[in-house]
Design a protein around this motif. Structure first.
Motif, PDB file in Angstrom:
ATOM      1  N   ALA A 257       8.914  -3.542  -1.968  1.00 38.16           N
ATOM      2  CA  ALA A 257       7.837  -4.666  -1.894  1.00 38.16           C
ATOM      3  C   ALA A 257       8.240  -5.948  -1.390  1.00 38.16           C
ATOM      4  CB  ALA A 257       7.313  -4.578  -3.414  1.00 38.16           C
ATOM      5  N   GLU A 258       7.044  -6.987  -1.500  1.00 36.39           N
ATOM      6  CA  GLU A 258       7.213  -8.048  -0.916  1.00 36.39           C
ATOM      7  C   GLU A 258       8.290  -8.947  -2.034  1.00 36.39           C
ATOM      8  OE1 GLU A 258       4.204  -7.147  -1.510  1.00 36.39           O
ATOM      9  OE2 GLU A 258       3.040  -7.703   0.313  1.00 36.39           O
ATOM     10  N   GLY A 259       9.252  -9.683  -1.532  1.00 37.78           N
ATOM     11  CA  GLY A 259      10.179 -10.432  -2.296  1.00 37.78           C
ATOM     12  C   GLY A 259      11.415  -9.778  -2.886  1.00 37.78           C
TER      13      GLY A 259
ATOM     14  N   LEU B 295      -1.786  -9.756  16.106  1.00 41.44           N
ATOM     15  CA  LEU B 295      -2.550  -8.575  14.914  1.00 41.44           C
ATOM     16  C   LEU B 295      -2.084  -9.147  13.518  1.00 41.44           C
ATOM     17  CD1 LEU B 295      -2.055  -5.496  16.904  1.00 41.44           C
ATOM     18  CD2 LEU B 295      -4.181  -6.695  16.885  1.00 41.44           C
ATOM     19  N   ARG B 296      -0.837  -9.478  13.469  1.00 37.32           N
ATOM     20  CA  ARG B 296      -0.212  -9.808  11.975  1.00 37.32           C
ATOM     21  C   ARG B 296      -1.150 -11.155  11.502  1.00 37.32           C
ATOM     22  NH1 ARG B 296       4.698  -9.542   9.065  1.00 37.32           N
ATOM     23  NH2 ARG B 296       4.964 -11.590   7.893  1.00 37.32           N
ATOM     24  N   GLN B 297      -1.316 -12.078  12.484  1.00 39.67           N
ATOM     25  CA  GLN B 297      -2.132 -13.192  12.102  1.00 39.67           C
ATOM     26  C   GLN B 297      -3.326 -12.719  11.373  1.00 39.67           C
ATOM     27  OE1 GLN B 297      -2.662 -15.497  15.294  1.00 39.67           O
ATOM     28  NE2 GLN B 297      -0.821 -16.481  15.291  1.00 39.67           N
TER      29      GLN B 297
ATOM     30  N   ASP C 118      -0.313  -2.431  15.913  1.00 43.08           N
ATOM     31  CA  ASP C 118       0.625  -3.368  15.845  1.00 43.08           C
ATOM     32  C   ASP C 118       2.061  -2.160  15.996  1.00 43.08           C
ATOM     33  OD1 ASP C 118       2.503  -5.521  15.017  1.00 43.08           O
ATOM     34  OD2 ASP C 118       3.303  -3.731  13.794  1.00 43.08           O
ATOM     35  N   ARG C 119       1.945  -1.139  15.434  1.00 37.81           N
ATOM     36  CA  ARG C 119       3.035  -0.051  15.660  1.00 37.81           C
ATOM     37  C   ARG C 119       2.943   0.573  16.948  1.00 37.81           C
ATOM     38  NH1 ARG C 119       1.784   2.021  10.826  1.00 37.81           N
ATOM     39  NH2 ARG C 119       3.205   0.088  10.195  1.00 37.81           N
ATOM     40  N   ALA C 120       1.858   0.751  17.415  1.00 34.14           N
ATOM     41  CA  ALA C 120       1.903   1.669  18.745  1.00 34.14           C
ATOM     42  C   ALA C 120       2.360   0.743  19.766  1.00 34.14           C
ATOM     43  CB  ALA C 120       0.354   2.002  19.042  1.00 34.14           C
TER      44      ALA C 120
ATOM     45  N   ASP D 146      12.404  -3.905   9.940  1.00 36.48           N
ATOM     46  CA  ASP D 146      12.195  -4.363   8.729  1.00 36.48           C
ATOM     47  C   ASP D 146      10.461  -3.767   8.689  1.00 36.48           C
ATOM     48  OD1 ASP D 146      10.926  -6.135   6.798  1.00 36.48           O
ATOM     49  OD2 ASP D 146      11.361  -8.033   7.682  1.00 36.48           O
ATOM     50  N   ARG D 147      10.317  -2.894   7.781  1.00 38.02           N
ATOM     51  CA  ARG D 147       8.943  -2.200   7.743  1.00 38.02           C
ATOM     52  C   ARG D 147       8.943  -1.205   8.660  1.00 38.02           C
ATOM     53  NH1 ARG D 147       6.850  -3.508   3.138  1.00 38.02           N
ATOM     54  NH2 ARG D 147       6.810  -5.523   2.401  1.00 38.02           N
ATOM     55  N   SER D 148       7.935  -0.186   8.403  1.00 41.02           N
ATOM     56  CA  SER D 148       7.820   0.980   9.387  1.00 41.02           C
ATOM     57  C   SER D 148       6.416   1.584   9.078  1.00 41.02           C
ATOM     58  CB  SER D 148       9.029   1.864   9.466  1.00 41.02           C
ATOM     59  OG  SER D 148       8.725   2.548   8.068  1.00 41.02           O
TER      60      SER D 148
ATOM     61  N   SER E 297       5.375   1.592   5.364  1.00 38.42           N
ATOM     62  CA  SER E 297       4.442   0.664   4.719  1.00 38.42           C
ATOM     63  C   SER E 297       3.027   1.126   4.777  1.00 38.42           C
ATOM     64  CB  SER E 297       4.749  -0.727   5.473  1.00 38.42           C
ATOM     65  OG  SER E 297       6.121  -1.260   5.157  1.00 38.42           O
ATOM     66  N   SER E 298       2.313   1.517   6.035  1.00 33.99           N
ATOM     67  CA  SER E 298       1.269   1.995   6.012  1.00 33.99           C
ATOM     68  C   SER E 298       0.899   2.901   5.096  1.00 33.99           C
ATOM     69  CB  SER E 298       0.856   2.230   7.608  1.00 33.99           C
ATOM     70  OG  SER E 298       0.300   1.317   8.590  1.00 33.99           O
ATOM     71  N   LEU E 299       1.670   3.952   4.894  1.00 31.53           N
ATOM     72  CA  LEU E 299       1.461   4.953   3.831  1.00 31.53           C
ATOM     73  C   LEU E 299       1.213   4.366   2.466  1.00 31.53           C
ATOM     74  CD1 LEU E 299       3.520   7.932   5.027  1.00 31.53           C
ATOM     75  CD2 LEU E 299       1.510   7.233   5.919  1.00 31.53           C
TER      76      LEU E 299
ATOM     77  N   TYR F 150       0.824   0.888   1.570  1.00 29.79           N
ATOM     78  CA  TYR F 150      -0.090  -0.011   1.392  1.00 29.79           C
ATOM     79  C   TYR F 150      -1.429   0.163   1.979  1.00 29.79           C
ATOM     80  CZ  TYR F 150       3.537  -3.713   0.839  1.00 29.79           C
ATOM     81  OH  TYR F 150       4.312  -4.672   0.304  1.00 29.79           O
ATOM     82  N   GLN F 151      -1.638   0.794   2.868  1.00 32.10           N
ATOM     83  CA  GLN F 151      -3.017   1.429   3.214  1.00 32.10           C
ATOM     84  C   GLN F 151      -3.425   2.482   2.389  1.00 32.10           C
ATOM     85  OE1 GLN F 151      -0.958  -0.069   5.980  1.00 32.10           O
ATOM     86  NE2 GLN F 151      -2.404  -1.948   4.971  1.00 32.10           N
ATOM     87  N   GLY F 152      -2.348   3.434   2.410  1.00 31.62           N
ATOM     88  CA  GLY F 152      -2.576   4.843   1.779  1.00 31.62           C
ATOM     89  C   GLY F 152      -2.743   4.629   0.311  1.00 31.62           C
TER      90      GLY F 152
ATOM     91  N   ARG G 125      -2.732 -12.775   2.202  1.00 36.64           N
ATOM     92  CA  ARG G 125      -3.692 -11.869   1.833  1.00 36.64           C
ATOM     93  C   ARG G 125      -3.106 -10.567   1.001  1.00 36.64           C
ATOM     94  NH1 ARG G 125      -7.071  -8.032   3.892  1.00 36.64           N
ATOM     95  NH2 ARG G 125      -5.488  -7.444   5.460  1.00 36.64           N
ATOM     96  N   PHE G 126      -2.207 -10.051   1.439  1.00 40.69           N
ATOM     97  CA  PHE G 126      -1.355  -9.025   0.737  1.00 40.69           C
ATOM     98  C   PHE G 126      -0.719  -9.472  -0.525  1.00 40.69           C
ATOM     99  CE2 PHE G 126      -1.345  -7.152   4.967  1.00 40.69           C
ATOM    100  CZ  PHE G 126      -2.071  -5.737   5.031  1.00 40.69           C
ATOM    101  N   GLU G 127      -0.055 -10.409  -0.564  1.00 42.05           N
ATOM    102  CA  GLU G 127       0.784 -10.985  -1.716  1.00 42.05           C
ATOM    103  C   GLU G 127      -0.349 -11.208  -2.701  1.00 42.05           C
ATOM    104  OE1 GLU G 127       4.665 -12.581   0.537  1.00 42.05           O
ATOM    105  OE2 GLU G 127       2.871 -13.997   0.262  1.00 42.05           O
TER     106      GLU G 127
HETATM  107  P1  TMP Z   1       6.376  -8.883   5.477  1.00 43.04           P
HETATM  108  O1  TMP Z   1       6.364  -8.885   6.908  1.00 43.04           O
HETATM  109  O2  TMP Z   1       6.523 -10.124   4.790  1.00 43.04           O
HETATM  110  O3  TMP Z   1       7.248  -8.024   4.732  1.00 43.04           O
HETATM  111  O4  TMP Z   1       5.004  -8.519   4.916  1.00 43.04           O
HETATM  112  C1  TMP Z   1       4.125  -7.891   5.562  1.00 43.04           C
HETATM  113  C2  TMP Z   1       2.820  -7.507   4.786  1.00 43.04           C
HETATM  114  O5  TMP Z   1       1.988  -6.378   5.405  1.00 43.04           O
HETATM  115  C3  TMP Z   1       3.151  -6.903   3.679  1.00 43.04           C
HETATM  116  O6  TMP Z   1       2.364  -7.231   2.489  1.00 43.04           O
HETATM  117  C4  TMP Z   1       2.910  -5.096   3.815  1.00 43.04           C
HETATM  118  C5  TMP Z   1       2.012  -5.376   4.763  1.00 43.04           C
HETATM  119  N1  TMP Z   1       1.869  -4.213   5.662  1.00 43.04           N
HETATM  120  C6  TMP Z   1       0.894  -3.424   5.729  1.00 43.04           C
HETATM  121  O7  TMP Z   1      -0.098  -3.425   4.807  1.00 43.04           O
HETATM  122  N2  TMP Z   1       1.032  -2.330   6.268  1.00 43.04           N
HETATM  123  C7  TMP Z   1       1.843  -2.109   7.444  1.00 43.04           C
HETATM  124  O8  TMP Z   1       1.799  -0.904   7.985  1.00 43.04           O
HETATM  125  C8  TMP Z   1       2.943  -3.140   7.537  1.00 43.04           C
HETATM  126  C9  TMP Z   1       3.934  -2.862   8.452  1.00 43.04           C
HETATM  127  C10 TMP Z   1       2.935  -4.115   6.580  1.00 43.04           C
END
Ligand code: TMP
Length: 202
Positions: free
Chosen positions: A12-14, A45-47, A69-71, A91-93, A96-98, A100-102, A149-151
């Motif tokens: 998770a974040e933090g 894309l992250r923006q 982003d991942r591709a 740092d993430r892979s 995270s999609s499974l 957060y999005q799943g 937006r996620f946090e």
């Molecule tokens: P972070 O880079 O600060 O860890 O934040 C990335 C944020 O993006 C975090 O809230 C998780 C989210 N995220 C997704 O929702 N899906 C993804 O596939 C990835 C890589 C990150």
């Protein structure tokens, strides 16, 4: 480690993931990278993904942007490094999609997995380290910064994400190791090393 290994840190974040990813990459002499935003295209894309003004992004669009982003990241950073014999610490892979999005956005997890198999050409982390931080530590770190937006997505969303990570780790115990992110930065780094050594000796 003899052959190059693709290691991802998740959580998770933090939870201190980015700090530990950087330290682990240094210890292993591995390429340090990240999702999202590990490439110039990914940074753009992250923006979109993090922008609080983007308040109507459909979950499927979010999943596709993360997969794009991942591709790019696999094509430009991860695969070339592995092909050159370098290990990679990310740092993430895809996980995270499974999560957060799943689990978080409640898209079908197997569909998100399928989408990402195509996006990555099946380049998948060999090892995933799940960092589990105490809830109060995470809450403290969150309150100290402007939420993106996620946090800002709410407690129920974040609980689903954490439960999702735990379910993913339980599904594939040979790929995942779970490490308690408690104590000092050095304590957590040592716990990661111990867990990796224990996994290698299995
Ligand atoms: P972070 O880079 O600060 O860890 O934040 C990335 C944020 O993006 C975090 O809230 C998780 C989210 N995220 C997704 O929702 N899906 C993804 O596939 C990835 C890589 C990150």
């Amino acid at each position: 480690m003899n052959r190059p290994v693709y290691i991802a840190l998740e959580g998770a974040e933090g939870c201190g993931k980015s700090t530990q990813a950087a330290l682990l990459a240094e210890r292993l002499g591995a390429v340090l990278t990240r999702e999202t935003g590990g490439t110039p295209v990914g940074a753009r894309l992250r923006q979109i993904l993090h922008d609080n003004d983007v308040d109507d992004l459909a979950p499927r669009a979010e999943a596709l942007i993360a997969a794009a982003d991942r591709a790019q990241h696999i094509h430009q950073v991860v695969k070339p490094a592995l092909d050159a014999g370098r290990s990679v610490v990310s740092d993430r892979s895809v996980y995270s999609s499974l999560a957060y999005q799943g689990y978080g956005r409640q898209l079908d997890v197997d569909e998100v997995r399928k989408l990402n198999r195509w996006a990555t050409g099946e380049v998948w982390p060999d090892v995933v380290i799940l960092l589990e931080a105490d809830d109060d530590i995470v809450a403290e770190r969150m309150s100290a910064r402007d939420l993106d937006r996620f946090e800002a997505a709410g407690d129920e969303f974040h609980q689903r994400v954490i439960d999702g990570f735990r379910a993913l780790a339980a599904d594939e115990p040979e790929r995942w190791i779970t490490v308690a992110a408690t104590g000092t930065i050095a304590d957590v780094a040592a716990a990661i090393d111990d867990a990796l050594r224990e996994r290698e000796s299995r």
